[in-house]
Design an enzyme around this catalytic site. Sequence first.
Site, PDB file in Angstrom:
ATOM      1  N   GLY A  35      39.905  44.337  27.735  1.00  0.00           N
ATOM      2  CA  GLY A  35      41.165  45.066  27.857  1.00  0.00           C
ATOM      3  C   GLY A  35      41.152  46.271  28.782  1.00  0.00           C
ATOM      4  N   ASN A  57      42.366  46.354  31.842  1.00  0.00           N
ATOM      5  CA  ASN A  57      43.716  46.420  32.440  1.00  0.00           C
ATOM      6  C   ASN A  57      44.737  46.925  31.429  1.00  0.00           C
ATOM      7  OD1 ASN A  57      43.952  45.418  35.334  1.00  0.00           O
ATOM      8  ND2 ASN A  57      42.560  43.912  34.423  1.00  0.00           N
ATOM      9  N   ARG A  83      49.471  23.402  19.956  1.00  0.00           N
ATOM     10  CA  ARG A  83      49.799  24.515  20.861  1.00  0.00           C
ATOM     11  C   ARG A  83      51.194  25.051  20.595  1.00  0.00           C
ATOM     12  NH1 ARG A  83      48.765  22.777  26.849  1.00  0.00           N
ATOM     13  NH2 ARG A  83      48.616  24.990  27.287  1.00  0.00           N
ATOM     14  N   MET A 121      43.149  34.558  28.015  1.00  0.00           N
ATOM     15  CA  MET A 121      42.477  33.349  28.507  1.00  0.00           C
ATOM     16  C   MET A 121      43.030  32.046  27.933  1.00  0.00           C
ATOM     17  SD  MET A 121      40.558  34.711  30.664  1.00  0.00           S
ATOM     18  CE  MET A 121      39.427  33.419  31.177  1.00  0.00           C
ATOM     19  N   ARG A 122      44.316  32.012  27.622  1.00  0.00           N
ATOM     20  CA  ARG A 122      44.943  30.756  27.190  1.00  0.00           C
ATOM     21  C   ARG A 122      46.044  30.418  28.181  1.00  0.00           C
ATOM     22  NH1 ARG A 122      41.985  28.199  23.813  1.00  0.00           N
ATOM     23  NH2 ARG A 122      43.746  26.980  23.077  1.00  0.00           N
ATOM     24  N   HIS A 166      45.607  38.510  38.317  1.00  0.00           N
ATOM     25  CA  HIS A 166      44.583  37.535  38.698  1.00  0.00           C
ATOM     26  C   HIS A 166      43.616  38.207  39.675  1.00  0.00           C
ATOM     27  CE1 HIS A 166      42.825  33.625  39.357  1.00  0.00           C
ATOM     28  NE2 HIS A 166      42.865  33.850  40.657  1.00  0.00           N
ATOM     29  N   ASP A 206      48.558  30.500  37.869  1.00  0.00           N
ATOM     30  CA  ASP A 206      48.284  31.432  38.974  1.00  0.00           C
ATOM     31  C   ASP A 206      49.165  31.168  40.195  1.00  0.00           C
ATOM     32  OD1 ASP A 206      46.266  32.510  37.366  1.00  0.00           O
ATOM     33  OD2 ASP A 206      44.723  31.225  38.218  1.00  0.00           O
ATOM     34  N   ALA A 247      40.886  47.936  41.841  1.00  0.00           N
ATOM     35  CA  ALA A 247      42.200  47.630  42.455  1.00  0.00           C
ATOM     36  C   ALA A 247      43.171  47.108  41.394  1.00  0.00           C
ATOM     37  CB  ALA A 247      42.021  46.604  43.575  1.00  0.00           C
TER      38      ALA A 247
HETATM   39  C1  GRF Z   1      40.464  40.792  34.924  1.00  0.00           C
HETATM   40  O1  GRF Z   1      39.622  40.623  36.022  1.00  0.00           O
HETATM   41  C2  GRF Z   1      41.741  40.020  35.106  1.00  0.00           C
HETATM   42  O2  GRF Z   1      42.179  39.974  36.425  1.00  0.00           O
HETATM   43  C3  GRF Z   1      41.351  38.637  34.661  1.00  0.00           C
HETATM   44  O3  GRF Z   1      40.504  38.837  33.566  1.00  0.00           O
HETATM   45  C4  GRF Z   1      39.883  40.132  33.684  1.00  0.00           C
HETATM   46  C5  GRF Z   1      40.240  40.876  32.432  1.00  0.00           C
HETATM   47  O4  GRF Z   1      39.609  42.120  32.365  1.00  0.00           O
HETATM   48  N1  GRF Z   1      42.527  37.833  34.407  1.00  0.00           N
HETATM   49  P1  GRF Z   1      40.091  43.187  31.305  1.00  0.00           P
HETATM   50  O5  GRF Z   1      40.066  42.489  29.937  1.00  0.00           O
HETATM   51  O6  GRF Z   1      41.454  43.641  31.673  1.00  0.00           O
HETATM   52  O7  GRF Z   1      39.079  44.271  31.373  1.00  0.00           O
END
Ligand code: GRF
Length: 210
Positions: free
Chosen positions: A19, A21, A73, A98-99, A117, A153, A181
């Site tokens: 987490g 981001n 699902r 991741m789903r 992404h 994506d 970034a």
């Molecule tokens: C990031 O690189 C994001 O772009 C990808 O998975 C990673 C997640 O990292 N989809 P975080 O959990 O936000 O640290």
Amino acid sequence: MAEKPTGKKRVAILISGRGSNMVALIEAAKADDYPAAIVLVVSNRPDASGLSRAREAGIETAIVDHRQFGEDRAAFERAMDAQLRQHRIDLVCLAGFMRLFTPAFVRLWNGRMLNIHPALLPQFKGLHTHRRALEAGVKRHGATVHFVVPEMDSGPIVAQESVPVLEGDTEETLAHRVLEAEHRIYPQALRLVAEGRATFAPSNNREASH
Ligand code: GRF
């Protein structure tokens, strides 16, 4: 205590892991003039370390564990959608979630769901983007925030930032540079969408059908 309306978009962040981001979005949303409030973090994994980071930041968390739904699902997505609706969510940010969602779920949130992404889309869709960038020998790599559409994506791009690929880079050093970034562009992209300055409005979402 009754919640005061703030005029800010109500945002849920969906995670599966650490987490970082999510934390970048939570930090950005602390600014008074930021147009979005992070009101919910949902993880599909009970052990996601991001959950405790969200709680420490005082954000409500929920777990919708995909394993409890087996192959169903649709049931997993109904549970997810119920969480989002209960919290009156306006915008959804996938952040290391991741789903893959079914097209039916994506349509419910058309134009209101973002993903980050770790590559310069349309290059390197899917997994292991840093390894593949190094193998391909590209000089620049980066990150993309895009609206989510049924194809993985592939949605319209809201923000991108490129970083150099340096001599001697490993997957780890490159991932680190890209992650920095990511932490810059996700808050910028969410701002654009929350302010209505970046839009994507396919015809058949739930809002439009009301
Ligand atoms: C990031 O690189 C994001 O772009 C990808 O998975 C990673 C997640 O990292 N989809 P975080 O959990 O936000 O640290």
